[in-house]
Design a protein around this motif. Structure first.
Motif, PDB file in Angstrom:
ATOM      1  N   GLY A 245       0.864  -1.278   0.138  1.00 23.97           N
ATOM      2  CA  GLY A 245       0.021   0.091   0.089  1.00 23.97           C
ATOM      3  C   GLY A 245       0.955   1.184  -0.048  1.00 23.97           C
ATOM      4  O   GLY A 245       0.559   2.172  -0.506  1.00 23.97           O
ATOM      5  N   LEU A 246       1.989   1.266   0.742  1.00 27.84           N
ATOM      6  CA  LEU A 246       2.736   2.339   0.890  1.00 27.84           C
ATOM      7  C   LEU A 246       3.241   2.796  -0.639  1.00 27.84           C
ATOM      8  O   LEU A 246       3.391   4.004  -1.014  1.00 27.84           O
ATOM      9  CB  LEU A 246       4.170   2.153   1.594  1.00 27.84           C
ATOM     10  CG  LEU A 246       3.893   2.033   2.938  1.00 27.84           C
ATOM     11  CD1 LEU A 246       5.266   1.619   3.776  1.00 27.84           C
ATOM     12  CD2 LEU A 246       3.406   3.280   3.795  1.00 27.84           C
ATOM     13  N   GLY A 247       3.538   1.784  -1.415  1.00 30.43           N
ATOM     14  CA  GLY A 247       4.016   1.788  -2.913  1.00 30.43           C
ATOM     15  C   GLY A 247       2.615   2.392  -3.855  1.00 30.43           C
ATOM     16  O   GLY A 247       3.011   3.349  -4.682  1.00 30.43           O
ATOM     17  N   LEU A 248       1.708   1.747  -3.429  1.00 33.00           N
ATOM     18  CA  LEU A 248       0.514   2.162  -4.377  1.00 33.00           C
ATOM     19  C   LEU A 248       0.094   3.763  -4.120  1.00 33.00           C
ATOM     20  O   LEU A 248      -0.237   4.415  -5.038  1.00 33.00           O
ATOM     21  CB  LEU A 248      -0.890   1.465  -4.112  1.00 33.00           C
ATOM     22  CG  LEU A 248      -1.868   1.499  -4.859  1.00 33.00           C
ATOM     23  CD1 LEU A 248      -1.794   0.902  -6.283  1.00 33.00           C
ATOM     24  CD2 LEU A 248      -3.185   0.876  -4.322  1.00 33.00           C
ATOM     25  N   GLY A 249       0.200   4.071  -2.981  1.00 33.30           N
ATOM     26  CA  GLY A 249      -0.060   5.429  -2.408  1.00 33.30           C
ATOM     27  C   GLY A 249       0.696   6.497  -3.146  1.00 33.30           C
ATOM     28  O   GLY A 249       0.695   7.765  -3.492  1.00 33.30           O
ATOM     29  N   THR A 250       1.968   5.942  -3.664  1.00 33.58           N
ATOM     30  CA  THR A 250       2.994   6.778  -4.316  1.00 33.58           C
ATOM     31  C   THR A 250       2.844   6.751  -5.945  1.00 33.58           C
ATOM     32  O   THR A 250       2.865   7.716  -6.683  1.00 33.58           O
ATOM     33  CB  THR A 250       4.283   6.217  -3.987  1.00 33.58           C
ATOM     34  OG1 THR A 250       4.709   6.367  -2.656  1.00 33.58           O
ATOM     35  CG2 THR A 250       5.481   7.262  -4.823  1.00 33.58           C
ATOM     36  N   ILE A 251       2.340   5.659  -6.335  1.00 32.16           N
ATOM     37  CA  ILE A 251       2.008   5.343  -7.801  1.00 32.16           C
ATOM     38  C   ILE A 251       0.937   6.260  -8.316  1.00 32.16           C
ATOM     39  O   ILE A 251       1.238   6.911  -9.517  1.00 32.16           O
ATOM     40  CB  ILE A 251       2.066   3.886  -8.368  1.00 32.16           C
ATOM     41  CG1 ILE A 251       3.494   3.154  -7.782  1.00 32.16           C
ATOM     42  CG2 ILE A 251       1.655   3.838  -9.576  1.00 32.16           C
ATOM     43  CD1 ILE A 251       3.561   1.758  -7.965  1.00 32.16           C
ATOM     44  N   MET A 252      -0.195   6.001  -7.769  1.00 30.07           N
ATOM     45  CA  MET A 252      -1.337   6.431  -8.087  1.00 30.07           C
ATOM     46  C   MET A 252      -1.332   8.064  -8.337  1.00 30.07           C
ATOM     47  O   MET A 252      -1.674   8.539  -9.581  1.00 30.07           O
ATOM     48  CB  MET A 252      -2.529   6.157  -7.389  1.00 30.07           C
ATOM     49  CG  MET A 252      -2.943   4.565  -7.604  1.00 30.07           C
ATOM     50  SD  MET A 252      -3.143   3.908  -9.278  1.00 30.07           S
ATOM     51  CE  MET A 252      -4.649   4.977  -9.641  1.00 30.07           C
ATOM     52  N   PRO A 253      -1.063   8.792  -7.347  1.00 31.80           N
ATOM     53  CA  PRO A 253      -0.762  10.277  -7.643  1.00 31.80           C
ATOM     54  C   PRO A 253       0.101  10.717  -8.792  1.00 31.80           C
ATOM     55  O   PRO A 253      -0.015  11.655  -9.507  1.00 31.80           O
ATOM     56  CB  PRO A 253      -0.559  11.035  -6.451  1.00 31.80           C
ATOM     57  CG  PRO A 253       0.011   9.615  -5.541  1.00 31.80           C
ATOM     58  CD  PRO A 253      -0.765   8.660  -6.058  1.00 31.80           C
ATOM     59  N   SER A 254       1.273   9.807  -8.904  1.00 25.63           N
ATOM     60  CA  SER A 254       2.181  10.138  -9.752  1.00 25.63           C
ATOM     61  C   SER A 254       1.581   9.805 -11.310  1.00 25.63           C
ATOM     62  O   SER A 254       1.832  10.721 -12.265  1.00 25.63           O
ATOM     63  CB  SER A 254       3.355   9.222  -9.866  1.00 25.63           C
ATOM     64  OG  SER A 254       4.094   9.370  -8.686  1.00 25.63           O
ATOM     65  N   LEU A 255       0.665   8.912 -11.492  1.00 27.02           N
ATOM     66  CA  LEU A 255       0.025   8.626 -12.689  1.00 27.02           C
ATOM     67  C   LEU A 255      -0.884   9.472 -13.151  1.00 27.02           C
ATOM     68  O   LEU A 255      -0.836  10.437 -14.230  1.00 27.02           O
ATOM     69  CB  LEU A 255      -0.731   7.164 -12.672  1.00 27.02           C
ATOM     70  CG  LEU A 255      -0.029   5.919 -12.606  1.00 27.02           C
ATOM     71  CD1 LEU A 255      -0.844   4.807 -12.384  1.00 27.02           C
ATOM     72  CD2 LEU A 255       0.684   5.659 -13.886  1.00 27.02           C
TER      73      LEU A 255
END
Length: 401
Positions: free
Chosen positions: A312-322
């Motif tokens: 989840g820590l990674g997903l919270g970084t990827i989604m706003p980047s996309l």
């Protein structure tokens, strides 16, 4: 913030957009803990194992098919009316699971829900791109991802608790969407139309390389979704294999991902200013790879929860980047279509995920599927890290964003 929101109500308008964003995670996550019970209820249906997963993911197929059309409609006819109409459809289609009593009927209701999400997510992303720019846009996209994470925690955990009562009960949660309609009517206004060939929101002409940057974001979004959707589609069954039968415990485990995702998304704007967007992608994919590797080796419920939280820590970084990357690269005149393309990419990955993971798991087991996915995510992290390093040295310009 632009004049697209009523004067004197920017906070209410921002809050409305944030709550609208939570509807996207509700579309699938709310009923995820019910999947084993749905499978048991329709046990006599041919191919029930695969069709049960499709109850979760068939909205993704309709979103992928309808999002580009929704983006074109939003650019041509405006965002606001499309947003209002699709929220209403979302509420009623989502609640259809309360009354439909065949697996095929459930799939039809879920398909209509997917059509609604296509309009909601496309217009919501485009409006965020219209109203904000630069660092303010980064901060808002991070805040939006955090709301999605917190919403996922509430809706998945709530779905798990409701599933303890009856497998139909979580479908009632979709009615919450109807309460947002008055707020959208009051606080969301149509953005001003752009001049052809320019992006007045960012004070620059449309850069010629934006199509390459947007295409790269679309590809990353699709691959990320294929990996991410292993968790909501397969984790309840993995937990059963480990001896955890309770839907509420499955909901809490998946909710841990959303809580961690929300936490990392809250610091997104500040972190991106330091390491750049490729650095954020590298960190995000790296954390997801670590989390999936831990899931592959987990032998207890507690170990799964920790592993999912790392993911989840990674997903919270990827989604706003996309989302921030796509909106920053796209000229305002086509921002709705780009938002539609991004939405489609995300949900194509979600729909494809069980088609890839289910045969893989049947052939090799859960550890092999999660471990192999971890290796793929690690490769993506390495590629993003390489581009980030090259960009910092000034030897390559990775994108116009």
């Amino acid at each position: 913030m632009s004049t697209g929101m009523p004067r004197g109500a920017p906070t209410a308008g921002k809050a409305t957009l944030l709550f609208v964003a939570t509807l996207t995670v509700m579309s699938a996550a709310t009923i995820s803990p019910s999947l084993p019970s749905i499978e048991a209820h329709f046990a006599g249906t041919p191919d029930v194992e695969l069709l049960t997963r499709f109850v979760l993911t068939v909205p993704a197929l309709l979103i992928a098919l309808c999002a580009p059309l929704a983006g074109s409609i939003a650019d041509r006819f405006g965002r606001r009316r499309l947003l209002i109409g699709t929220i209403v459809l979302y509420g009623f289609a989502g609640m259809s699971g309360l009354v439909l009593d065949t697996l095929e009927g459930l799939l039809v209701g879920r398909a209509l829900l997917g059509m609604a999400v296509a309009g909601i997510m496309t217009t919501g992303t485009a409006l965020a791109g219209d109203y904000f720019q630069g660092r303010e846009r980064d901060r808002f996209m991070g805040l939006q991802a955090a709301f999605v994470g917190f919403g996922g925690l509430v809706f998945i955990t709530g779905g798990g608790l409701l599933a303890e009562i009856h497998w139909r009960a979580p479908f009632a949660v979709y009615g919450i969407a109807l309460a947002l309609v008055p707020a959208v009517i009051l606080y969301i206004r149509e953005p001003s139309r752009p001049a052809p060939g320019a992006d007045p929101a960012s004070d620059r002409p449309a850069a010629g390389g934006w199509r390459i940057a947007v295409t790269a974001v679309f590809a990353a979004a699709a691959l990320n979704s294929v990996a991410f959707y292993l968790i909501p589609t397969q984790l309840p069954f993995l937990l059963q294999a480990l001896g955890t039968e309770s839907p509420s415990q499955a909901g809490l485990a998946i909710g841990a991902l959303n809580l961690a995702s929300a936490g990392s998304a809250l610091v997104y704007g500040r972190a991106r200013g330091r390491v750049g967007i490729m650095g954020m992608f590298a960190a995000g994919f790296g954390l997801m790879a670590a989390g999936y590797g831990l899931v592959a080796s987990a032998e207890s419920y507690a170990a799964v929860v920790v592993a999912v939280a790392v993911s989840g820590l990674g997903l919270g970084t990827i989604m706003p980047s996309l989302m921030a990357g796509a909106m920053a690269a796209a000229p305002l005149a086509v921002r709705g279509r780009v938002a539609g393309g991004l939405t489609a990419s995300i949900f194509v990955g979600q729909f494809v995920s069980p088609l890839v993971s289910q045969p893989w798991i049947e052939a090799s087991g859960y550890p092999a599927a999660f471990g192999g996915t971890a290796l793929g995510l690690a490769a993506m992290a390495s590629g993003a890290g390489f581009l980030a390093a090259r960009s910092r040295r000034g030897t390559v310009r990775v994108s116009p964003i």
